[in-house]
Design a protein around this motif. Structure first.
Motif, PDB file in Angstrom:
ATOM      1  N   SER A   3      39.214  43.375  29.068  1.00  0.00           N
ATOM      2  CA  SER A   3      40.338  43.140  28.161  1.00  0.00           C
ATOM      3  C   SER A   3      41.511  44.060  28.491  1.00  0.00           C
ATOM      4  N   CYS A   4      41.243  45.301  28.859  1.00  0.00           N
ATOM      5  CA  CYS A   4      42.319  46.220  29.270  1.00  0.00           C
ATOM      6  C   CYS A   4      42.957  45.747  30.569  1.00  0.00           C
ATOM      7  N   ARG A   5      42.141  45.354  31.518  1.00  0.00           N
ATOM      8  CA  ARG A   5      42.646  44.894  32.819  1.00  0.00           C
ATOM      9  C   ARG A   5      43.560  43.687  32.633  1.00  0.00           C
ATOM     10  N   ILE A   6      43.108  42.736  31.830  1.00  0.00           N
ATOM     11  CA  ILE A   6      43.903  41.526  31.597  1.00  0.00           C
ATOM     12  C   ILE A   6      45.185  41.857  30.835  1.00  0.00           C
ATOM     13  N   SER A   7      45.112  42.753  29.857  1.00  0.00           N
ATOM     14  CA  SER A   7      46.328  43.085  29.103  1.00  0.00           C
ATOM     15  C   SER A   7      47.362  43.773  29.988  1.00  0.00           C
TER      16      SER A   7
END
Length: 156
Positions: A3-7
């Motif tokens: 989720s951090c990578r995608i954000s």
């Protein structure tokens, strides 16, 4: 982590994850619209293009990963899901580290001050990476996108 990578990938229009690909579309007479399938690894469709690169204005991305448009389309511009962070520019990788630290601040330390600090570091890293990305230009690109005509004039 995902989720951090995608954000971080979705935070800005990063040049290293913007891609374009051809998509076959077919006319569906039941709904009176053109339908095409979104390829795997697409986080966000940014533009749908028809003949001669003309942008298709009225389109939607459905829950079942289809593109639904009023006119025939041939390609899409999209944000790709680049999972290999070794391919990321160093400043964007640094922003990912601060995004992870921000998300883990409260669960690990339990202190709101750590969350505020990591958020400030993250925002600063994103800003620095965005400034650097905006200064980069490649052959055929400008601040307004690709310029095939200027490349042809320069003989490239």
């Amino acid at each position: 982590y995902d989720s951090c990578r995608i954000s971080v990938l979705m935070e800005r229009r990063w040049g290293f994850v913007i891609r374009s690909t051809t998509v076959s579309s077919r006319f569906d007479p039941r709904i009176g619209r053109w339908i095409g399938t979104v390829p795997s690894g697409v986080l966000e469709v940014q533009a749908v293009k028809g003949f001669c690169g003309k942008t298709v204005r009225d389109w939607t991305r459905t829950a079942d990963e289809k593109i639904n448009a009023v006119e025939q389309f041939l390609s899409i511009d999209f944000v790709s899901d680049e999972k290999n962070i070794d391919r990321w520019p160093p400043l964007v990788r640094r922003a990912l580290v601060f995004a992870l630290a921000r998300d883990l601040a409260i669960p690990v330390t339990g202190r709101a001050k750590d969350l505020e600090t990591m958020n400030a570091l993250y925002l600063g890293a994103i800003k620095q990476a965005a400034i650097h990305a905006a200064c980069e230009t490649r052959v055929g690109e400008s601040a307004w996108g690709n310029n095939k005509y200027a490349d042809a004039i320069r003989g490239q």
